[in-house]
Write a protein that holds these residues in place. Structure first.
Motif, short mmCIF file in Angstrom:
data_model
loop_
_atom_site.label_atom_id
_atom_site.label_comp_id
_atom_site.label_asym_id
_atom_site.label_seq_id
_atom_site.Cartn_x
_atom_site.Cartn_y
_atom_site.Cartn_z
N UNK A 76 0.86 -1.19 0.00
CA UNK A 76 0.00 0.00 0.00
C UNK A 76 0.89 1.23 0.00
N UNK A 77 0.58 2.17 -0.85
CA UNK A 77 1.39 3.40 -0.91
C UNK A 77 0.68 4.53 -0.21
N UNK B 291 6.30 -2.77 7.84
CA UNK B 291 5.20 -3.72 7.68
C UNK B 291 4.28 -3.65 8.89
N UNK B 292 3.05 -3.96 8.60
CA UNK B 292 2.02 -3.92 9.63
C UNK B 292 1.43 -5.32 9.71
N UNK C 280 -0.72 -1.15 -6.98
CA UNK C 280 0.38 -0.46 -7.66
C UNK C 280 1.66 -0.47 -6.82
N UNK C 281 2.71 -0.89 -7.47
CA UNK C 281 3.92 -1.11 -6.69
C UNK C 281 4.66 0.19 -6.40
N UNK C 282 4.86 1.00 -7.41
CA UNK C 282 5.67 2.20 -7.16
C UNK C 282 5.04 3.39 -7.86
N UNK C 283 5.44 4.59 -7.43
CA UNK C 283 4.87 5.77 -8.04
C UNK C 283 5.79 6.33 -9.10
N UNK C 284 6.78 5.55 -9.51
CA UNK C 284 7.74 6.09 -10.47
C UNK C 284 7.29 5.84 -11.90
#
Lengths: 237, 356
Positions: free
Chosen positions: A20-21, A37-38, A225-229
């Motif tokens: 989660x971002x 991590x949670x 979504x893994x990354x915001x790049x």
């Protein structure tokens, strides 16, 4: 970039995760650093403590190693952290061109003006101070790239023709190296010099491809979504 | 005592033979072999606690030079102001000016064909890089903390030694300045929460340092050096970090105790000291000066003390005489013998009056 290390590690341990971002992730983390991590009602941050936490729960990748190999593994993990992580930080925050065109906009993107500029300048100043403390402030870009090359050379030598760094089983070192190299290879920067350095070592790129195929292909549907790049990342273009 | 000739040396260029390190060979070029320009000069901190130099960086460079037999003129100085660059260690080279960072000094020596890693395989070179990272990241900061930031150690041991060794008037403020510099560096590296929370620091960072020591011990095993029978640059670095920890008499020595419990590392340090530094293993007072650079002016304390005593007596005499002349008790007069003869009498009378 630590995110990939962590994902790779957890997937190697066969533990399911969901990514989660959040924009305020750094503030949510107990130590101020991402990723964290949670799990249930526990929150653990940073790669080192997370590995320990997972180990305490009974999952460890390095049980099969003898003492000397464990020593080597720790040393190589330190090398990767020292050289690659610092080099990535340097490129992101101390190379003026990259800072202006990529880092500032990206770091400040969740915030409105002028907060985005203020926060990114603050982070930049912090990183530059740290670089000065460890003696990297006086280095030029060429010297940093040279160091990265040396580090990759050492990793390539150690990997040789084996599938993983230690025997046939992946260890924490494999997850860490994968995370860093994958980031370097797939992040769009102004110049491709850094990724070119890594691409010089064919066994390292093959290693990354192998891990991506084995541990990430099947799980892409599960994670958000893994990354915001950049857009869809894959080494298999 | 082992003969110095038996100490294994590394040379980058085969065929060049030198006398064993320490027998003056490391200090002066071999006469008649080749025409050499002035040898390189190394400035480093003075020795103490049984070591040739107390600073880990200086020790690393010195040990590397001994391993490779590099001809260095070593100046053991007691303050960074005596170094050409203002920092220690510093290497004055023939062509490239003054180099100050220890890693750059070692690289320079390597370029001059004094290469201790000549015989290493590719995997071993890779391992060197990895272990150096481990040392610098996990062990060195905690070592700096133990010597310079830990309150008890700093006040009772480190500051005391530096204040006694550094000459007046630098000894009043230089140790404190060094302490502040190290503290700031650690703060930047570790972040504020570690510096403020003593327990957390102790638990996590010292634990990792102890783990690092154990890992080094495991990697060394029962070998003589890390990569077999000849020393390499990794050995120089490991020795320079471990030796001060082993030899210094720290009041608060938890890390030290852990090191002493790892017998193979202690033996490793002791054997390197006895093989490569047989003369300067002692204090500067007892060690014989080896090179022209370390003549009595800096390394020996005795001439200094005597000179200071002589100076203070002279100053006292000059002050007394000056006062005597200025206040008229004693005066020089050019005259005949008669009046001059009466002078001592009046002098005595005046003195008696003053005493009463």
């Amino acid at each position: 970039m630590q995110l990939f290390c962590l994902q790779a590690f957890l997937q190697m341990c066969n533990l399911p995760i969901r990514v989660i971002c959040r924009a305020n992730a750094e503030y949510m983390s107990p130590s101020g650093k991402v990723p964290f991590i949670h799990v249930g009602n526990q929150v653990v941050s940073e790669l080192g403590p997370i590995v320990q936490f997972v180990k305490a729960k009974g999952h460890s990748l390095s049980d099969g190693l003898d003492e000397v190999q464990k020593a080597e593994m720790k040393a190589y993990m330190e090398l990767v952290n020292n050289m690659l992580l610092t080099a990535e930080l340097y490129l992101q925050w101390c190379d003026d061109v990259t800072v202006e065109e990529i880092t500032h906009p990206r770091y400040g993107s969740p915030y409105p003006w002028p907060l985005n500029r203020i926060l990114s300048y603050q982070k930049q100043w912090e990183v530059r101070r740290k670089m000065k403390a460890i003696g990297w402030a006086g280095k030029t870009l060429e010297q940093v790239l040279e160091d990265v090359d040396q580090c990759c050379h050492a990793l390539s030598q150690r990997l040789g023709t084996q599938p993983y760094f230690f025997n046939k089983q992946p260890t924490e070192l494999d997850a860490l190296v994968f995370g860093h190299l994958f980031t370097i290879l797939t992040t769009q920067l102004i110049t491709d010099e850094l990724s070119e350095k890594v691409k010089n070592y064919s066994n390292l790129t093959a290693f990354c491809r192998r891990i991506e195929q084995q541990y990430f292909e099947g799980h892409e549907k599960d994670s958000s979504t893994i990354a915001t790049r950049s857009s869809k990342r894959s080494l298999l273009r | 005592t082992p003969r110095p000739c038996s100490a294994p040396l590394h040379r980058g260029v085969p065929g060049r033979s030198r006398p064993a390190a320490g027998a003056g060979g490391a200090a002066r070029p071999v006469p008649g072999r080749r025409k050499m320009a002035a040898p390189m000069e190394l400035f480093c901190w003075a020795g103490g606690w049984g070591l040739p130099s107390v600073d880990p960086d200086c020790l690393a460079v010195l040990t590397y030079a001994r391993f490779t037999g590099a001809p260095l003129k070593v100046h053991r100085v007691t303050s960074p102001w005596r170094s050409p660059s203002g920092h220690l260690p510093a290497l004055r080279t023939r062509d490239e000016g003054i180099i100050s960072k220890p890693q750059q000094i070692i690289t320079h020596l390597r370029k001059q064909k004094y290469n201790a890693d000549y015989d290493l395989s590719a995997t071993q070179s890779a391992d060197t890089l990895a272990f150096v990272s481990l040392l610098e990241e996990k062990l060195l900061p905690v070592l700096i903390h133990t010597f310079w930031v830990d309150a008890k150690n700093y006040v009772e041991h480190t500051r005391k030694w530096y204040a006694e060794t550094i000459p007046f008037p630098l000894n009043f403020f230089l140790p404190n300045a060094m302490h502040k510099r190290h503290l700031e560096r650690l703060q930047l590296m570790w972040g504020d929460d570690y510096m403020e929370d003593e327990e957390k620091l102790e638990k996590e960072l010292y634990r990792e340092a102890r783990e690092c020591l154990t890992l080094l011990s495991q990697r060394l095993g029962s070998q003589k050096f890390f990569f077999g029978d000849s020393p390499a640059s990794l050995d120089a670095l490991v020795f320079s970090r471990l030796a001060p920890l082993m030899k210094a008499k720290l009041p608060n020595g938890k890390l030290q105790q852990h090191l002493k419990s790892l017998q193979n590392l202690c033996n490793y340090c002791t054997s390197i000291l006895s093989l490569y530094f047989p003369w300067d293993g002692g204090d500067p007072l007892t060690g014989a000066p080896r090179a022209a650079g370390t003549d009595g002016t800096e390394a020996e304390e005795d001439p200094h003390k005597r000179r200071k005593q002589l100076l203070s007596v002279l100053v006292g005499l000059a002050a007394m005489l000056g006062y005597a002349f200025l206040s008229g008790i004693v005066s020089i007069q050019r005259g005949s013998v008669g009046p001059a003869g009466r002078q001592p009498v009046t002098l005595e009378e005046e003195e008696e009056e003053e005493e009463e």
